[in-house]
Design an enzyme around this catalytic site. Structure first.
Site, PDB file in Angstrom:
ATOM      1  N   THR A 129      23.268  35.622  16.899  1.00 49.40           N
ATOM      2  CA  THR A 129      22.722  36.707  17.718  1.00 49.40           C
ATOM      3  C   THR A 129      23.106  36.557  19.178  1.00 49.40           C
ATOM      4  O   THR A 129      23.549  37.511  19.829  1.00 49.40           O
ATOM      5  CB  THR A 129      21.191  36.753  17.581  1.00 49.40           C
ATOM      6  OG1 THR A 129      20.850  37.100  16.230  1.00 49.40           O
ATOM      7  CG2 THR A 129      20.589  37.781  18.520  1.00 49.40           C
ATOM      8  N   CYS A 130      22.953  35.372  19.728  1.00 47.35           N
ATOM      9  CA  CYS A 130      23.152  35.162  21.169  1.00 47.35           C
ATOM     10  C   CYS A 130      24.536  35.609  21.621  1.00 47.35           C
ATOM     11  O   CYS A 130      24.672  36.375  22.573  1.00 47.35           O
ATOM     12  CB  CYS A 130      22.929  33.697  21.522  1.00 47.35           C
ATOM     13  SG  CYS A 130      23.151  33.344  23.281  1.00 47.35           S
ATOM     14  N   GLU A 143      14.661  44.881  29.219  1.00 47.01           N
ATOM     15  CA  GLU A 143      16.018  44.597  29.688  1.00 47.01           C
ATOM     16  C   GLU A 143      16.946  45.763  29.373  1.00 47.01           C
ATOM     17  O   GLU A 143      17.730  46.199  30.224  1.00 47.01           O
ATOM     18  CB  GLU A 143      16.533  43.302  29.051  1.00 47.01           C
ATOM     19  CG  GLU A 143      15.912  42.050  29.652  1.00 47.01           C
ATOM     20  CD  GLU A 143      16.319  40.781  28.950  1.00 47.01           C
ATOM     21  OE1 GLU A 143      16.291  39.721  29.589  1.00 47.01           O
ATOM     22  OE2 GLU A 143      16.667  40.834  27.747  1.00 47.01           O
ATOM     23  N   HIS A 163      16.889  28.750  54.741  1.00 43.90           N
ATOM     24  CA  HIS A 163      16.641  30.014  55.437  1.00 43.90           C
ATOM     25  C   HIS A 163      17.951  30.692  55.824  1.00 43.90           C
ATOM     26  O   HIS A 163      18.887  30.018  56.253  1.00 43.90           O
ATOM     27  CB  HIS A 163      15.818  29.738  56.711  1.00 43.90           C
ATOM     28  CG  HIS A 163      15.420  30.974  57.433  1.00 43.90           C
ATOM     29  ND1 HIS A 163      14.439  31.820  56.973  1.00 43.90           N
ATOM     30  CD2 HIS A 163      15.891  31.522  58.594  1.00 43.90           C
ATOM     31  CE1 HIS A 163      14.299  32.827  57.813  1.00 43.90           C
ATOM     32  NE2 HIS A 163      15.183  32.666  58.812  1.00 43.90           N
ATOM     33  N   GLY A 191      21.959  27.234  17.218  1.00 46.89           N
ATOM     34  CA  GLY A 191      21.360  26.024  16.668  1.00 46.89           C
ATOM     35  C   GLY A 191      22.158  25.455  15.515  1.00 46.89           C
ATOM     36  O   GLY A 191      22.370  24.237  15.422  1.00 46.89           O
ATOM     37  N   THR A 217      17.842  30.563  22.998  1.00 44.96           N
ATOM     38  CA  THR A 217      19.027  29.800  22.609  1.00 44.96           C
ATOM     39  C   THR A 217      18.955  28.333  23.038  1.00 44.96           C
ATOM     40  O   THR A 217      19.232  27.441  22.225  1.00 44.96           O
ATOM     41  CB  THR A 217      20.294  30.469  23.185  1.00 44.96           C
ATOM     42  OG1 THR A 217      20.474  31.721  22.530  1.00 44.96           O
ATOM     43  CG2 THR A 217      21.525  29.611  22.983  1.00 44.96           C
ATOM     44  N   GLU A 277      12.951  30.312  49.580  1.00 47.01           N
ATOM     45  CA  GLU A 277      12.172  29.488  50.509  1.00 47.01           C
ATOM     46  C   GLU A 277      10.693  29.872  50.489  1.00 47.01           C
ATOM     47  O   GLU A 277       9.833  29.086  50.887  1.00 47.01           O
ATOM     48  CB  GLU A 277      12.724  29.589  51.929  1.00 47.01           C
ATOM     49  CG  GLU A 277      12.532  30.935  52.604  1.00 47.01           C
ATOM     50  CD  GLU A 277      13.041  30.949  54.036  1.00 47.01           C
ATOM     51  OE1 GLU A 277      12.798  29.972  54.771  1.00 47.01           O
ATOM     52  OE2 GLU A 277      13.694  31.942  54.412  1.00 47.01           O
ATOM     53  N   CYS A 324      22.084  37.465  23.982  1.00 39.10           N
ATOM     54  CA  CYS A 324      22.149  37.005  25.369  1.00 39.10           C
ATOM     55  C   CYS A 324      23.445  37.357  26.090  1.00 39.10           C
ATOM     56  O   CYS A 324      23.423  37.867  27.213  1.00 39.10           O
ATOM     57  CB  CYS A 324      21.982  35.490  25.446  1.00 39.10           C
ATOM     58  SG  CYS A 324      20.978  34.737  24.164  1.00 39.10           S
ATOM     59  N   ASP A 380      15.175  30.247  15.604  1.00 34.91           N
ATOM     60  CA  ASP A 380      14.299  31.416  15.494  1.00 34.91           C
ATOM     61  C   ASP A 380      13.666  31.565  14.113  1.00 34.91           C
ATOM     62  O   ASP A 380      12.582  32.129  13.978  1.00 34.91           O
ATOM     63  CB  ASP A 380      15.077  32.698  15.815  1.00 34.91           C
ATOM     64  CG  ASP A 380      15.505  32.775  17.268  1.00 34.91           C
ATOM     65  OD1 ASP A 380      15.206  31.832  18.026  1.00 34.91           O
ATOM     66  OD2 ASP A 380      16.140  33.770  17.641  1.00 34.91           O
ATOM     67  N   LYS A 390      24.286  41.221  26.401  1.00 37.31           N
ATOM     68  CA  LYS A 390      23.205  41.815  27.194  1.00 37.31           C
ATOM     69  C   LYS A 390      23.351  41.460  28.671  1.00 37.31           C
ATOM     70  O   LYS A 390      23.147  42.308  29.544  1.00 37.31           O
ATOM     71  CB  LYS A 390      21.854  41.349  26.652  1.00 37.31           C
ATOM     72  CG  LYS A 390      20.660  42.087  27.212  1.00 37.31           C
ATOM     73  CD  LYS A 390      19.405  41.762  26.415  1.00 37.31           C
ATOM     74  CE  LYS A 390      19.114  40.282  26.387  1.00 37.31           C
ATOM     75  NZ  LYS A 390      17.883  39.953  25.646  1.00 37.31           N
ATOM     76  N   ALA A 446      13.780  33.409  31.691  1.00 34.64           N
ATOM     77  CA  ALA A 446      14.222  34.472  32.590  1.00 34.64           C
ATOM     78  C   ALA A 446      14.302  35.782  31.822  1.00 34.64           C
ATOM     79  O   ALA A 446      14.683  35.804  30.653  1.00 34.64           O
ATOM     80  CB  ALA A 446      15.581  34.142  33.190  1.00 34.64           C
ATOM     81  N   TYR A 459      10.361  41.696  26.479  1.00 35.89           N
ATOM     82  CA  TYR A 459      11.468  41.468  27.414  1.00 35.89           C
ATOM     83  C   TYR A 459      12.763  42.115  26.930  1.00 35.89           C
ATOM     84  O   TYR A 459      13.552  42.626  27.742  1.00 35.89           O
ATOM     85  CB  TYR A 459      11.652  39.971  27.694  1.00 35.89           C
ATOM     86  CG  TYR A 459      12.258  39.159  26.579  1.00 35.89           C
ATOM     87  CD1 TYR A 459      13.629  38.978  26.507  1.00 35.89           C
ATOM     88  CD2 TYR A 459      11.469  38.558  25.600  1.00 35.89           C
ATOM     89  CE1 TYR A 459      14.214  38.226  25.491  1.00 35.89           C
ATOM     90  CE2 TYR A 459      12.024  37.808  24.586  1.00 35.89           C
ATOM     91  CZ  TYR A 459      13.397  37.646  24.528  1.00 35.89           C
ATOM     92  OH  TYR A 459      13.956  36.913  23.517  1.00 35.89           O
TER      93      TYR A 459
END
Length: 449
Positions: free
Chosen positions: A41-42, A180, A435, A15, A310, A440, A47, A302, A50, A340, A176
């Site tokens: 941090t990211c 992770e 498919h 940021g 992020t 789907e 992120c 944050d 990781k 995610a 999370y």
């Protein structure tokens, strides 16, 4: 009064760097200060590393799954120092990119821990800089409890660069970040234990997702203990750690990772001396324009206690600079932000949980699908996938979408665009599926559960 800078940004994370670059691009004279590596941090301990370690952890599953497709790969051996070294090279490359982006924008990088002296002065390593506006974007740091054995604990900041790979790992926490890392180290070869004082992992996620992820993690051999509290950790003669829980039970591990949340990184920057208001959680209080109670001092990311992602910090920086130098029309919209979680399998979620939807809407329809992905019909793995749609019956809009399965994050991004545009269940039904894919399933669910 003439100032040294138009904008002084404290904190060179995602940021802060975005705010500095965009403001400099508008012709402002900008400085940005941090005592840590650029990217925050990211880039350095979040992120990016990781996700790299997540990729590494998937190979053990892929090697095992390959047998059903006719591949005999022989014995595989993981070398922790190689992963750590290569990660450091990539992070260093990214640090350089951030520095170049800032230099090219015209922003001045000042190395050191910045402190507020007054509402127009920032002190870095004993030198004062005057500025018209100040942006605090210092991010957060992992919580480590104030206990006698704190020196035996590690956080997510340290776990990437351990000298020795932990063959046995205890993860304390079940958010999370905790999960992770549990999946990463299980995939790399650790015996992983998870201790959580609550009743079910991933608090604030949809209950079906929480139960499904619990099931899938246990299949991998991860031990999960609920209503569990660590009482003591002791270093033993062989350098292992003896962990004692509140119920008297004990386990021996090589490392204890504390992943029990994060706190704002504001120690010593001078909030109290200027009277900058904070929340009960210690985060900086801001209005919808990211102003603190001091008009020319702003905060974002944050450190404000909002959604700690992020892309959210980047968006907030864009809104802030638009407020200063643009038409001021940009506003932050915190609805329908996709998230995610890179566990094994992945989780992707956007919108309301079923519980939230029931509280907010008079009548909803819920669609669920629990299935074995096509890949695992031959792999021999018993991993399953789960998908869920929540629909507001009065408008037919899809108000919640939840995925657990390989590639969930990649799938979610496209569906997030559709939901942001107001997609209805009828729109989903009218979309032809690709498919054979797992995705789907989200456009072929017809019967509410």
């Amino acid at each position: 009064m003439e100032f040294d800078f138009d904008v002084f940004v404290i904190g060179a994370g995602s940021g802060g760097v975005r705010a500095a670059r965009m403001a400099a691009g508008e012709g402002a004279k900008v400085a940005i200060a941090d005592d840590r590596a650029l990217g925050g941090t990211c880039v350095n301990v979040g992120c990016v590393p990781k996700k790299l370690y997540t990729y590494a952890s998937h190979f053990s599953h892929d090697f095992e799954n390959a047998k059903g497709f006719g591949w005999n790969l022989g014995a595989a051996k993981f070398h922790w120092p190689t992963l750590v070294a290569n990660k450091k090279i990539e992070i260093s490359r990214l640090n350089g990119i951030y520095a170049k982006l800032l230099d090219n924008s015209g922003a001045q990088i000042i190395r050191g821990y910045a402190r507020l002296k007054d509402c127009n002065t920032v002190t870095v390593e004993g030198k004062d800089y005057t500025t018209k506006r100040i942006v605090i974007a210092t991010g957060g740091a992992p919580n480590i409890p104030d206990v006698d054995y704190a020196d035996l604990l590690i956080s997510s900041d340290e776990i990437f660069d351990l000298v020795e790979f932990p063959k046995r790992l205890l993860v304390v926490g079940a958010g999370y970040i905790a999960l992770e890392f549990a999946c990463i180290f299980q995939g790399l070869g650790s015996q992983v234990h998870v201790s959580y004082r609550g009743d079910l992992i991933m608090r604030s996620f949809d209950d079906d997702v929480r139960q499904f992820v619990d099931q899938e993690m246990r299949k991998q051999g991860i031990e999960i203990y609920y209503q569990s509290q660590v009482n003591n950790v002791v270093r033993q003669a062989d350098h292992s750690l003896l962990v004692t829980f509140a119920d008297g039970s004990q386990i021996e591990v090589d490392q204890v990772l504390m992943a029990i949340g994060r706190q704002p990184r504001v120690a010593g920057i001078g909030l109290d001396s200027l009277g900058i208001e904070t929340t009960l959680k210690g985060t900086i209080a801001v209005n919808d324009k990211f102003q603190t109670n001091i008009d020319n001092i702003y905060a974002l990311g944050d450190v404000t206690g909002g959604i700690e992602l992020t892309p959210v910090a980047l968006a907030e920086a864009m809104v802030l600079v638009n407020h200063w130098y643009g038409d001021g029309a940009k506003k932050m919209d915190y609805e329908l932000i996709p998230t995610a979680v890179f566990t094994q399998p992945n989780v992707g979620t956007i919108g309301l949980t079923e519980h939230q939807a029931l509280a907010k809407h008079s009548e909803i329809a819920v669609y669920r699908s629990d299935f074995k992905p096509m890949k695992h019909t031959l792999s021999g793995s018993d991993e399953r996938s789960f998908m869920k749609l929540i629909v507001d019956i009065s408008t037919d809009r899809v108000i919640g979408l939840h995925i657990v399965g390989e590639g969930a994050g990649e799938m979610l991004q496209g569906f997030a665009v559709a939901m942001k545009a107001g997609a209805t269940k009828a729109d989903f039904d009218a979309t032809i599926g690709i498919h054979p894919t797992s995705a789907e399933e989200l456009v072929t669910m017809r019967t509410p559960s």
